[in-house]
Each structure stands twice: as C-alpha cells, then as structure tokens.
Design a protein around this motif. Structure first.
Motif, short mmCIF file in Angstrom:
data_model
loop_
_atom_site.label_atom_id
_atom_site.label_comp_id
_atom_site.label_asym_id
_atom_site.label_seq_id
_atom_site.Cartn_x
_atom_site.Cartn_y
_atom_site.Cartn_z
N HIS A 24 0.90 -1.30 0.00
CA HIS A 24 0.20 0.00 -0.21
C HIS A 24 0.96 1.37 -0.02
O HIS A 24 1.93 1.27 0.59
CB HIS A 24 -0.99 -0.01 1.14
CG HIS A 24 -1.45 1.21 1.41
ND1 HIS A 24 -2.64 1.49 0.56
CD2 HIS A 24 -1.52 2.36 2.02
CE1 HIS A 24 -3.35 2.74 0.79
NE2 HIS A 24 -2.46 3.23 1.81
N PRO A 42 -4.98 -0.78 -2.81
CA PRO A 42 -5.61 0.40 -2.78
C PRO A 42 -5.92 1.13 -1.41
O PRO A 42 -5.93 2.24 -1.49
CB PRO A 42 -6.73 0.13 -3.85
CG PRO A 42 -7.18 -0.85 -3.69
CD PRO A 42 -5.86 -1.80 -3.39
N THR A 43 -6.17 0.31 -0.42
CA THR A 43 -6.56 0.94 0.73
C THR A 43 -5.61 0.25 1.92
O THR A 43 -4.98 -0.88 1.77
CB THR A 43 -7.88 0.54 1.28
OG1 THR A 43 -8.14 -0.95 1.24
CG2 THR A 43 -9.11 0.74 0.22
N LEU A 44 -5.57 1.14 3.04
CA LEU A 44 -4.25 1.00 3.90
C LEU A 44 -4.68 -0.53 4.50
O LEU A 44 -6.11 -0.42 5.28
CB LEU A 44 -4.47 2.03 5.01
CG LEU A 44 -3.18 1.92 6.16
CD1 LEU A 44 -2.03 1.71 5.61
CD2 LEU A 44 -3.55 3.06 7.13
N CYS A 78 -1.82 9.04 9.17
CA CYS A 78 -2.61 7.75 9.06
C CYS A 78 -1.75 6.56 9.23
O CYS A 78 -2.17 5.59 8.98
CB CYS A 78 -2.61 7.96 7.18
SG CYS A 78 -1.48 7.73 6.10
N THR A 115 0.90 5.44 0.93
CA THR A 115 0.02 6.47 1.47
C THR A 115 -0.03 7.52 0.35
O THR A 115 0.94 7.83 -0.49
CB THR A 115 0.58 6.79 2.87
OG1 THR A 115 1.85 7.25 2.60
CG2 THR A 115 0.58 5.72 3.59
N HIS A 159 -5.25 -3.25 7.71
CA HIS A 159 -5.54 -3.14 9.07
C HIS A 159 -5.04 -4.28 9.87
O HIS A 159 -5.19 -4.41 10.98
CB HIS A 159 -6.90 -2.85 9.46
CG HIS A 159 -7.23 -1.39 9.04
ND1 HIS A 159 -7.67 -1.02 7.81
CD2 HIS A 159 -7.61 -0.19 9.86
CE1 HIS A 159 -7.92 0.01 7.65
NE2 HIS A 159 -7.91 0.73 8.90
#
Length: 107
Positions: free
Chosen positions: A34, A59-61, A80, A36, A63
């Motif tokens: 990923h 495409p997304t951070l 973030c 940022t 978790h």
C-alpha cells in the motif's frame, strides 16, 4: 542493451545483472504493498512500479498483518500510520522501494 557505466557506478549497480534478477525473480513477487497519499512519486505511479516488480498493489491501507505486506509512506503522512502500526506492518520509505527496484535487490 543500453549501458551507462558512469551512472551504474554512481548508483552502485549493474543494469545487466538487475535485469537478469528481475526476469528470474521479480523483487516484489508475493508482496502486497500500500502507498500512502503523500508519497512521491504519486501513488498511481508507485502502483505501476509495484505491479511491474511483481507485487500486488493494495488501494486501501491494510489493518491486518501479513508476512509479505508493507506500507510505503512518508513523514507527511504520519497521521495515517495508526492502523499500520497497530497491525505491526512495516512502514518503508519510497526511496527504499525505488532503490531496490533500480538494483533489483532489497536495500
């Protein structure tokens, strides 16, 4: 093959060797990456670099921790980092990735 021995010497790599390594084992093969938003080159360009190096662009951070999952970030995006740090994901600089891709070996 185009050669630039002066630049190869300056950056400490051999283009011919890097291309051989890239063909036999892409640097990011098996990695999920990923990027940022504040990273330069921009995330859409880094996506191309990641995928051309054999990695999967996220495409997304993320978790959740993954053994071959990392986040490319910069100090400007420190706000973030919480979820990535909470998941013990490695945060690395774009320079580390770009140098690794240039030389086709982790730096």
């Amino acid at each position: 093959l185009v050669r630039d021995t002066q630049q190869e010497r300056h950056f400490g790599f051999s283009l011919a060797q890097a291309l051989r390594r890239a063909r036999s084992h892409p640097l990011l093969q098996g990695y999920e990456v990923h990027v940022t938003p504040g990273v330069r080159p921009e995330p859409q360009h880094m996506r191309d670099i990641v995928t051309c190096s054999g990695g999967t662009f996220l495409p997304t951070l993320p978790h959740v921790y993954g053994p071959r999952r990392l986040v490319i970030s910069c100090v400007g995006d420190a706000g973030c980092w919480g979820p990535a740090l909470g998941a013990n994901l490695p945060l690395v600089s774009p320079e580390l990735l770009l140098t690794g891709v240039l030389r086709q070996r982790p730096e």
